[in-house]
Design a protein around this motif. Sequence first.
Motif, PDB file in Angstrom:
ATOM      1  N   ASP A  26       0.822  -1.194   0.000  1.00  0.00           N
ATOM      2  CA  ASP A  26       0.000   0.000   0.000  1.00  0.00           C
ATOM      3  C   ASP A  26       0.859   1.248   0.000  1.00  0.00           C
ATOM      4  O   ASP A  26       1.673   1.417   0.896  1.00  0.00           O
ATOM      5  CB  ASP A  26      -0.848  -0.004   1.278  1.00  0.00           C
ATOM      6  CG  ASP A  26      -2.276  -0.270   0.913  1.00  0.00           C
ATOM      7  OD1 ASP A  26      -2.653  -1.436   0.950  1.00  0.00           O
ATOM      8  OD2 ASP A  26      -2.946   0.671   0.560  1.00  0.00           O
ATOM      9  N   GLU A  32      -5.513   7.588   0.386  1.00  0.00           N
ATOM     10  CA  GLU A  32      -6.540   7.123  -0.532  1.00  0.00           C
ATOM     11  C   GLU A  32      -7.870   7.774  -0.238  1.00  0.00           C
ATOM     12  O   GLU A  32      -8.606   8.144  -1.139  1.00  0.00           O
ATOM     13  CB  GLU A  32      -6.663   5.613  -0.441  1.00  0.00           C
ATOM     14  CG  GLU A  32      -5.487   4.958  -1.137  1.00  0.00           C
ATOM     15  CD  GLU A  32      -5.714   3.485  -1.264  1.00  0.00           C
ATOM     16  OE1 GLU A  32      -5.181   2.906  -2.209  1.00  0.00           O
ATOM     17  OE2 GLU A  32      -6.407   2.931  -0.419  1.00  0.00           O
ATOM     18  N   GLU A  52      -3.672   5.044  -7.438  1.00  0.00           N
ATOM     19  CA  GLU A  52      -4.883   4.422  -6.916  1.00  0.00           C
ATOM     20  C   GLU A  52      -5.511   3.550  -7.982  1.00  0.00           C
ATOM     21  O   GLU A  52      -5.997   2.475  -7.721  1.00  0.00           O
ATOM     22  CB  GLU A  52      -5.864   5.503  -6.486  1.00  0.00           C
ATOM     23  CG  GLU A  52      -7.035   4.907  -5.752  1.00  0.00           C
ATOM     24  CD  GLU A  52      -8.251   5.819  -5.777  1.00  0.00           C
ATOM     25  OE1 GLU A  52      -9.218   5.477  -5.143  1.00  0.00           O
ATOM     26  OE2 GLU A  52      -8.191   6.851  -6.442  1.00  0.00           O
ATOM     27  N   VAL A  56      -6.211  -0.210  -7.559  1.00  0.00           N
ATOM     28  CA  VAL A  56      -7.550  -0.761  -7.728  1.00  0.00           C
ATOM     29  C   VAL A  56      -7.516  -1.890  -8.729  1.00  0.00           C
ATOM     30  O   VAL A  56      -8.078  -2.949  -8.520  1.00  0.00           O
ATOM     31  CB  VAL A  56      -8.507   0.356  -8.198  1.00  0.00           C
ATOM     32  CG1 VAL A  56      -9.756  -0.238  -8.782  1.00  0.00           C
ATOM     33  CG2 VAL A  56      -8.858   1.246  -7.030  1.00  0.00           C
ATOM     34  N   THR A  60      -8.315  -5.162  -6.486  1.00  0.00           N
ATOM     35  CA  THR A  60      -9.746  -5.232  -6.237  1.00  0.00           C
ATOM     36  C   THR A  60     -10.545  -5.576  -7.474  1.00  0.00           C
ATOM     37  O   THR A  60     -11.747  -5.614  -7.416  1.00  0.00           O
ATOM     38  CB  THR A  60     -10.280  -3.897  -5.725  1.00  0.00           C
ATOM     39  OG1 THR A  60     -10.052  -2.925  -6.755  1.00  0.00           O
ATOM     40  CG2 THR A  60      -9.527  -3.473  -4.489  1.00  0.00           C
ATOM     41  N   THR A  97     -11.360  -8.859  -2.816  1.00  0.00           N
ATOM     42  CA  THR A  97     -10.058  -8.183  -2.789  1.00  0.00           C
ATOM     43  C   THR A  97      -8.969  -9.093  -2.261  1.00  0.00           C
ATOM     44  O   THR A  97      -8.297  -8.795  -1.287  1.00  0.00           O
ATOM     45  CB  THR A  97     -10.087  -6.901  -1.937  1.00  0.00           C
ATOM     46  OG1 THR A  97     -10.477  -7.254  -0.610  1.00  0.00           O
ATOM     47  CG2 THR A  97     -11.034  -5.905  -2.512  1.00  0.00           C
ATOM     48  N   LYS A 103      -7.941  -4.687   3.160  1.00  0.00           N
ATOM     49  CA  LYS A 103      -8.148  -3.966   1.905  1.00  0.00           C
ATOM     50  C   LYS A 103      -9.622  -3.818   1.603  1.00  0.00           C
ATOM     51  O   LYS A 103     -10.059  -2.817   1.039  1.00  0.00           O
ATOM     52  CB  LYS A 103      -7.467  -4.728   0.765  1.00  0.00           C
ATOM     53  CG  LYS A 103      -5.971  -4.677   0.845  1.00  0.00           C
ATOM     54  CD  LYS A 103      -5.335  -4.679  -0.536  1.00  0.00           C
ATOM     55  CE  LYS A 103      -3.872  -4.355  -0.431  1.00  0.00           C
ATOM     56  NZ  LYS A 103      -3.055  -5.483   0.007  1.00  0.00           N
ATOM     57  N   LYS A 106     -10.952  -0.974   3.391  1.00  0.00           N
ATOM     58  CA  LYS A 106     -10.522   0.292   2.790  1.00  0.00           C
ATOM     59  C   LYS A 106     -11.305   0.599   1.538  1.00  0.00           C
ATOM     60  O   LYS A 106     -11.729   1.727   1.293  1.00  0.00           O
ATOM     61  CB  LYS A 106      -9.033   0.211   2.468  1.00  0.00           C
ATOM     62  CG  LYS A 106      -8.217   1.227   3.212  1.00  0.00           C
ATOM     63  CD  LYS A 106      -6.795   1.201   2.749  1.00  0.00           C
ATOM     64  CE  LYS A 106      -6.086   0.029   3.351  1.00  0.00           C
ATOM     65  NZ  LYS A 106      -4.712  -0.071   2.878  1.00  0.00           N
ATOM     66  N   MET A 107     -11.505  -0.446   0.716  1.00  0.00           N
ATOM     67  CA  MET A 107     -12.270  -0.234  -0.516  1.00  0.00           C
ATOM     68  C   MET A 107     -13.682   0.204  -0.188  1.00  0.00           C
ATOM     69  O   MET A 107     -14.227   1.076  -0.837  1.00  0.00           O
ATOM     70  CB  MET A 107     -12.308  -1.521  -1.345  1.00  0.00           C
ATOM     71  CG  MET A 107     -11.212  -1.673  -2.350  1.00  0.00           C
ATOM     72  SD  MET A 107     -10.836  -0.175  -3.261  1.00  0.00           S
ATOM     73  CE  MET A 107     -12.215  -0.070  -4.363  1.00  0.00           C
ATOM     74  N   GLN A 108     -14.267  -0.432   0.809  1.00  0.00           N
ATOM     75  CA  GLN A 108     -15.627  -0.043   1.179  1.00  0.00           C
ATOM     76  C   GLN A 108     -15.660   1.404   1.616  1.00  0.00           C
ATOM     77  O   GLN A 108     -16.588   2.153   1.259  1.00  0.00           O
ATOM     78  CB  GLN A 108     -16.123  -0.930   2.320  1.00  0.00           C
ATOM     79  CG  GLN A 108     -16.276  -2.391   1.972  1.00  0.00           C
ATOM     80  CD  GLN A 108     -17.538  -2.656   1.166  1.00  0.00           C
ATOM     81  OE1 GLN A 108     -18.088  -1.749   0.551  1.00  0.00           O
ATOM     82  NE2 GLN A 108     -17.996  -3.880   1.179  1.00  0.00           N
ATOM     83  N   LEU A 111     -15.378   3.509  -1.493  1.00  0.00           N
ATOM     84  CA  LEU A 111     -16.540   3.441  -2.379  1.00  0.00           C
ATOM     85  C   LEU A 111     -17.750   4.139  -1.786  1.00  0.00           C
ATOM     86  O   LEU A 111     -18.582   4.668  -2.522  1.00  0.00           O
ATOM     87  CB  LEU A 111     -16.879   1.977  -2.671  1.00  0.00           C
ATOM     88  CG  LEU A 111     -15.925   1.293  -3.644  1.00  0.00           C
ATOM     89  CD1 LEU A 111     -16.294  -0.154  -3.786  1.00  0.00           C
ATOM     90  CD2 LEU A 111     -15.992   1.964  -4.992  1.00  0.00           C
ATOM     91  N   TYR A 122     -16.669   4.219 -12.152  1.00  0.00           N
ATOM     92  CA  TYR A 122     -16.040   3.032 -11.591  1.00  0.00           C
ATOM     93  C   TYR A 122     -16.740   1.784 -12.073  1.00  0.00           C
ATOM     94  O   TYR A 122     -16.109   0.762 -12.364  1.00  0.00           O
ATOM     95  CB  TYR A 122     -16.083   3.126 -10.064  1.00  0.00           C
ATOM     96  CG  TYR A 122     -15.416   1.976  -9.381  1.00  0.00           C
ATOM     97  CD1 TYR A 122     -16.136   1.072  -8.617  1.00  0.00           C
ATOM     98  CD2 TYR A 122     -14.047   1.783  -9.499  1.00  0.00           C
ATOM     99  CE1 TYR A 122     -15.515   0.022  -7.988  1.00  0.00           C
ATOM    100  CE2 TYR A 122     -13.425   0.725  -8.869  1.00  0.00           C
ATOM    101  CZ  TYR A 122     -14.168  -0.145  -8.123  1.00  0.00           C
ATOM    102  OH  TYR A 122     -13.559  -1.187  -7.503  1.00  0.00           O
TER     103      TYR A 122
END
Lengths: 212, 134
Positions: A26, A32, A52, A56, A60, A97, A103, A106-108, A111, A122
């Motif tokens: 990361d 991010e 990023e 991504v 992901t 992911t 992760k 983090k993505m959640q 998003l 996206y």
Amino acid sequence: MKQSKDPFEAAFEESPPESPIETEPDPDADTEIPISNSLNSQPIHTNEEEEEDNHVKNTTSINTAITTTKNNNNNNKDDEEDEEEDNMDVELAKFPTAGDPHKMAKMQAILSQFTEEQMSRYESFRRAGFQKANMKRLLASITGSQKISIPITIAVSGIAKVFVGEVVEAARTIMKERKESGPIRPCHLREAHRRLKLEGKIFKRTTSRLFR
Amino acid sequence: MSNSAAGTSSKTRAASSQPSEPSSKRRRGVFHRELQHMMYGFGDDPNPLPESVALMDDIVVEYITELVHKAQDIGSQRGKLSVEDFLYLIRKDAPKLNRCTELLSMNEELKQARKLFEHDDENLRKTFEDDADG
């Protein structure tokens, strides 16, 4: 079975992938989230955003293969968009992911803060992919042989998509340098292509200049 | 070169010399529809210019052609094209390599999951028939 689930998705849910790939370390976990906040309706591609994007793409975008199979089934653009609305929540919910809950969280977080425009972009990014049939036909015509195995099709489709991403991002950078806005024009694409060639990301015609 | 790739490439070249018209000529290129979505996803306008899409189509087809030719050069000793040739070619390019290995490993998993799915299906059918008989 939930609505409009094909066996691939169901199977995918049951077996969380243990990806043997080492995901990129990361870069900066903290940067991010601020990035998503500062993204306007026109996503300006800075270097951080490129990172990023790569992040991504690498970690992901596992669902893209599933979504591309769905994409292949839907030939009508309108149908795609209607179904995308329904399936979007389903996809976000089972966000593997690479089986990394860190992760995933983090993505959640990222998003959840997307604006509508960002979310639709996206969504297009995840869902867009080359049709297997077209790719197979193209590869067969290039190689001259009729049989192209499926892993090759999958690999080349993935490579080509990442390549498109690189060219478009470079074109956007060029537009920013020239302080232009609006849709990307062919001159930007040509300049981007030229720059990528200088960087060596695009294959040159000759392999060895020594014995010509 | 890419001329031999498909007749469509010559059609896209005609498109660059003529203004695009909704005539009976189909010169959409190989990947027109998918490329529109893809370019939007990567940062372009929601409606990319048709010239840009056509040019991108040419760029991608040329890239794939070069890729495949190089892979054939490498793999020609084996006599057949294999995935490892492609993986070797993009070894320097980290995003592409990671993406490729990710997709391939997922494909493997899906294949196995599919096998399991069919296996379960058969088991179900067998038990059903047993119940029906017994």
